[in-house]
Structures are given as structure tokens and as C-alpha cells.
Enzyme design. Structure first.
Site, short mmCIF file in Angstrom:
data_model
loop_
_atom_site.label_atom_id
_atom_site.label_comp_id
_atom_site.label_asym_id
_atom_site.label_seq_id
_atom_site.Cartn_x
_atom_site.Cartn_y
_atom_site.Cartn_z
N LYS A 85 -70.22 -35.97 51.00
CA LYS A 85 -70.37 -34.99 52.08
C LYS A 85 -71.62 -35.37 52.87
O LYS A 85 -72.74 -35.34 52.35
CB LYS A 85 -70.56 -33.60 51.46
CG LYS A 85 -69.65 -32.55 52.07
CD LYS A 85 -69.88 -31.23 51.41
CE LYS A 85 -68.93 -30.20 51.98
NZ LYS A 85 -69.24 -28.86 51.51
C1 E4P Z 1 -67.62 -26.23 53.23
O1 E4P Z 1 -67.36 -27.35 52.76
C2 E4P Z 1 -68.82 -25.49 52.79
O2 E4P Z 1 -69.03 -25.72 51.41
C3 E4P Z 1 -68.78 -23.99 52.93
O3 E4P Z 1 -67.52 -23.52 53.26
C4 E4P Z 1 -69.96 -23.44 53.67
O4 E4P Z 1 -69.79 -22.12 53.97
P1 E4P Z 1 -70.90 -20.99 53.97
O5 E4P Z 1 -71.04 -20.53 55.38
O6 E4P Z 1 -70.31 -19.92 53.11
O7 E4P Z 1 -72.17 -21.54 53.40
#
Ligand code: E4P
Length: 216
Positions: A85
């Protein structure tokens, strides 16, 4: 397709038994919240053992050399299954391009706009992650961002798949799919909301009570 946005091996194992989970996404905030000061390698190896498909692990360093070394450390845990990522930035673009050129699966994350998603796709991202809830926190409609990204991917024959994450409500699920997301990444509580309906429960109770009380 649905990915699970979690690092909790028990939840991942339980929900994988439903037969609907095609991959897992984690991020540093999720891991810190779910497991505190856990050893990252141990946690990710546990997640890999109870899941299938790509498991996204996010880079937390910020220079190009550090990010590439960090990526190599994660890839070694399960080459082909660990998906790196990459937080989106200028440095992130350079890291992404090098990983993509080597054939490493990548998930470019923290995307808030069409322009960002387009650039990440051109650089060879396997996945581009658009953050629905966080876009809406800024007062913007996320649907055109997803729609425009899907349109350009299809028109230019780009291989990236759109993941929509940061999903907070069931409507976010519906809107993301209708707007052209290939994949949703959802937390276990959102997934359980997707299956639950009070009228369904009531109807099943009514049927089973009638069956239990039947004469003869
Ligand atoms: C996506 O890959 C992220 O892990 C996640 O959905 C981030 O979302 P959040 O706004 O809940 O931190």
C-alpha cells in the site's frame, strides 16, 4: 468484489467462511486501533494464514529509499500475496513505478480526487483506493470521482482496479458500486449491517414459531 478492511485474524477467518471475501486491506491506523503495539510481521502473517487474495500492507516511511526497503521487507512475508500500500505523493509515485515495474502488487492509498487516481493508474498501480468517507468529510460528492476514474480506466485500457474504502454507511456501499467501483473494502461492522434486516429476522422468527407450534 469485497475486501475486508481489517487486521483482526479472528474476524477475517469468521467472515471468510461466508465465502465473499476476495482480499484484505490493512493500514497503520487500523492495526494500531485493533492490536496496539503488536509485532507487524506476526500480525500480517496471521492475516495471511486465514485469508486469500491480496493482503495490503501500508508503507509508513517517507523517503524513497526507506519506502523501497520497507516494501521489500513486507513482500518477503508472502511474495505475490502481500500487496504494498503506497501512500500517494510525489515520492509515492516514484516508489509505485519501481514496484509496479518489478511486478509487485500495489495499492495506492489515500486518494481523494480523480486526478490522483488517474496518475496512480498510469504509473501501474494494481489498485487505486478512493476514500469515500474522507472525501465526504470535506463536503464533496465522491460519486463523480469514482465515475470519472472508472471511465478513464476503461477508455484507456488501464489495468488498475478501483477500490473504494473509508466506507461509513450502507449508502456509501450502494453509491460506490453504482458509480463503477470494482471493489469495496469494508469493515466487519459495515459488512454485518449489509446482511442484517429486522424484517428478515422477524419473518424467520414467525416461520419457525409457527413450525414449532404446529399441531400433529
Ligand atoms: C482503505 O484501504 C483504508 O484502509 C480505509 O478504508 C480508510 O478509511 P478510514 O477513513 O476509515 O480511515
Amino acid at each position: 468484489m469485497i475486501f475486508l478492511d481489517s487486521s483482526d485474524p479472528k474476524e477475517i477467518q469468521d467472515i471468510s467462511a461466508w465465502g465473499i471475501i476476495a482480499g484484505v486491506t490493512t493500514n497503520p491506523l487500523i492495526i494500531a486501533k485493533e492490536a496496539g503495539n503488536v509485532d507487524l510481521e506476526k500480525r500480517i502473517r496471521e492475516v495471511l494464514a486465514v485469508s486469500k487474495g491480496h493482503v495490503s500492507v501500508e508503507l509508513t516511511t517517507e523517503t524513497e529509499a526507506e519506502m523501497l526497503a520497507e516494501a521489500d521487507r513486507y513482500i518477503a512475508w508472502s511474495p505475490g500475496r502481500v500487496c504494498i500500500k503506497v501512500p500517494f505523493s510525489e515520492t509515492g509515485m516514484r516508489v509505485l513505478h519501481q514496484l509496479a515495474t518489478r511486478g509487485v502488487p500495489t495499492n495506492v492509498t489515500c486518494l481523494m480526487s480523480f486526478n490522483q487516481a488517474y496518475l496512480a493508474s498510469l504509473a501501474g498501480a494494481t489498485y487505486v483506493s478512493i476514500f469515500s468517507g474522507r472525501v465526504q468529510d470535506m463536503g464533496y460528492d465522491v460519486r463523480p470521482i469514482i465515475e470519472e476514474t472508472r471511465l478513464i480506466l476503461d477508455r484507456e485500457g488501464l489495468a488498475s482496479q478501483i477500490i473504494v474504502g473509508s466506507i461509513r454507511h450502507l449508502m456509501d456501499v450502494n453509491e460506490a458500486l453504482q458509480s463503477g467501483a470494482h471493489i469495496l473494502t469494508v469493515t466487519p461492522p459495515i459488512l454485518r449491517k449489509m446482511l442484517w434486516n429486522p424484517r428478515t429476522d422477524e419473518t424467520i422468527r414467525e416461520f419457525n414459531t409457527a413450525w414449532a407450534k404446529r399441531g400433529g
